[in-house]
Design an enzyme around this catalytic site. Structure first.
Site, PDB file in Angstrom:
ATOM      1  N   ARG A 165     -62.660 -15.595 -14.563  1.00  0.00           N
ATOM      2  CA  ARG A 165     -62.571 -14.942 -15.456  1.00  0.00           C
ATOM      3  C   ARG A 165     -60.552 -14.111 -15.776  1.00  0.00           C
ATOM      4  NH1 ARG A 165     -64.891 -12.407 -19.808  1.00  0.00           N
ATOM      5  NH2 ARG A 165     -63.867 -10.207 -20.169  1.00  0.00           N
ATOM      6  N   GLU A 166     -60.234 -13.901 -14.768  1.00  0.00           N
ATOM      7  CA  GLU A 166     -58.977 -13.264 -14.745  1.00  0.00           C
ATOM      8  C   GLU A 166     -57.998 -14.314 -15.255  1.00  0.00           C
ATOM      9  OE1 GLU A 166     -57.366 -10.640 -13.806  1.00  0.00           O
ATOM     10  OE2 GLU A 166     -59.095  -9.533 -12.424  1.00  0.00           O
ATOM     11  N   SER A 167     -57.885 -15.809 -14.907  1.00  0.00           N
ATOM     12  CA  SER A 167     -56.584 -15.869 -15.935  1.00  0.00           C
ATOM     13  C   SER A 167     -57.111 -18.357 -16.411  1.00  0.00           C
ATOM     14  CB  SER A 167     -55.568 -16.568 -15.244  1.00  0.00           C
ATOM     15  OG  SER A 167     -56.339 -17.752 -13.477  1.00  0.00           O
ATOM     16  N   TYR A 195     -66.464  -7.091 -17.293  1.00  0.00           N
ATOM     17  CA  TYR A 195     -66.143  -8.004 -16.456  1.00  0.00           C
ATOM     18  C   TYR A 195     -66.838  -8.417 -15.385  1.00  0.00           C
ATOM     19  CZ  TYR A 195     -62.507  -9.059 -12.514  1.00  0.00           C
ATOM     20  OH  TYR A 195     -61.894  -9.856 -11.428  1.00  0.00           O
TER      21      TYR A 195
END
Length: 326
Positions: free
Chosen positions: A190-192, A292
């Site tokens: 999810r982050e990168s 998120y």
């Protein structure tokens, strides 16, 4: 916001009326179908609720996984292998932009490689872009493979969209931090999307998007360049997740929200009276954090299944109550 207000007020009759009054194109959205089912369930209309859950339960998304859990039904990933012929592969591989992008990757000139790739995609049709995504995945260029498939709306190639990238690093660091490996994979995805040199407008860096200020608190070093090193970044990210989980008495859902929004902000959002977890998630004030948390939970379930685990972690979610503490 109307949805959040009705949920907070436990006004499921009002929520049902609001949903039924929506235009059909909106009412058919995953979120609205799920909350119509929850409304029917809360109002004692079990047959109507079950049918709505059943319709959602075969779909690969947050609300589908929740619905399957409520029916105690196995999850289907609805995945398909991306089939690419040797001829198709060679045609795309021979494109000058592909060759230049590959050489830039070998030289670790990532910005130039991405520029070439972006130019390449403007020259290819949809089928050729699928082949390009397959090729990027073969190279281990996972962020571009994921991004390319997203651009053309090809979401069923689950194996490429959710690679076991940096698995050795993530596995060792997760074990050292005492957290679930699939959770760490989901957060990183999810982050990168596994881009080791990713950076945000807020200054977060690397695979797990660590802020230099956070790095300084965790190990006394705020040099942002080291955060592009996968081993350093993952060590700090998993350690931080472990700390957040511990601070929330092992509640990984609240730790997930905190990783995005911050520990103290999430503390402010905790209700005084126990609240069902799906309802609490839906009433998180920040859209970014709501989205998120839903995404990370879904990705975690997908990674569990790709790793051979058949249990549905959303069964824990539907049994969970969220409440503040003194």
């Amino acid at each position: 916001w109307r949805l959040a207000v009705h949920i907070k007020d436990n006004d499921f009759q009002g929520l049902k009326a609001v949903i039924n009054a929506l235009p059909m194109a909106i009412k058919q959205g995953n979120q609205w179908r799920y909350w119509l089912a929850r409304s029917e369930e809360k109002l004692g209309n079990d047959l109507a609720a079950q049918q709505l859950y059943e319709d959602l339960s075969d779909e690969r998304h947050y609300y589908g996984f929740l619905s399957a859990a409520r029916l105690q039904k196995p999850i289907s990933l609805e995945q398909e292998k991306l089939e690419v012929s040797v001829v198709q592969l060679e045609q795309v591989r021979s494109h000058p932009s592909v060759q230049r992008a590959y050489e830039f990757i070998q030289l670790e000139r990532w910005v130039d490689a991405r520029r070439e790739w972006n130019h390449l995609l403007t020259q290819l049709d949809g089928e050729e872009q699928k082949v390009a995504a397959y090729l990027a995945s073969e190279w281990g260029w996972h962020d571009q493979a994921i991004w390319t498939l997203a651009q053309i709306g090809h979401f069923d190639a689950v194996g490429i969209r959710f690679p076991l990238a940096y698995q050795g690093i993530l596995s060792r660091a997760s074990q050292a931090a005492g957290i679930d490996e699939e959770w760490a994979l989901a957060i990183t995805r999810r982050e990168s999307a596994f881009r080791h040199d990713a950076y945000s407008s807020a200054g977060a860096r690397g695979l797990m998007q660590i802020l230099p200020s956070t790095a300084k608190k965790l190990d006394g070093n705020s040099n942002w360049r080291r955060l592009n090193n996968p081993s350093v970044n993952v060590r700090l990210g998993t350690y931080y997740l472990g700390r957040l989980k511990h601070r929330f008495e092992n509640n990984w859902l609240l730790a997930t929200a905190s990783y995005n929004a911050g520990y103290y902000r999430v503390r402010e959002w905790l209700p005084e009276e126990p609240m069902e977890a799906d309802a609490w998630i839906e009433t998180i004030p920040y859209y970014e954090t709501r989205d998120y948390v839903k995404a990370v939970l879904s990705y975690q379930q997908i990674y569990r299944m790709l790793g051979g685990k058949e249990d549905n972690l959303f069964e824990d979610v539907i049994d969970m109550k969220i409440v503040g503490s003194e």
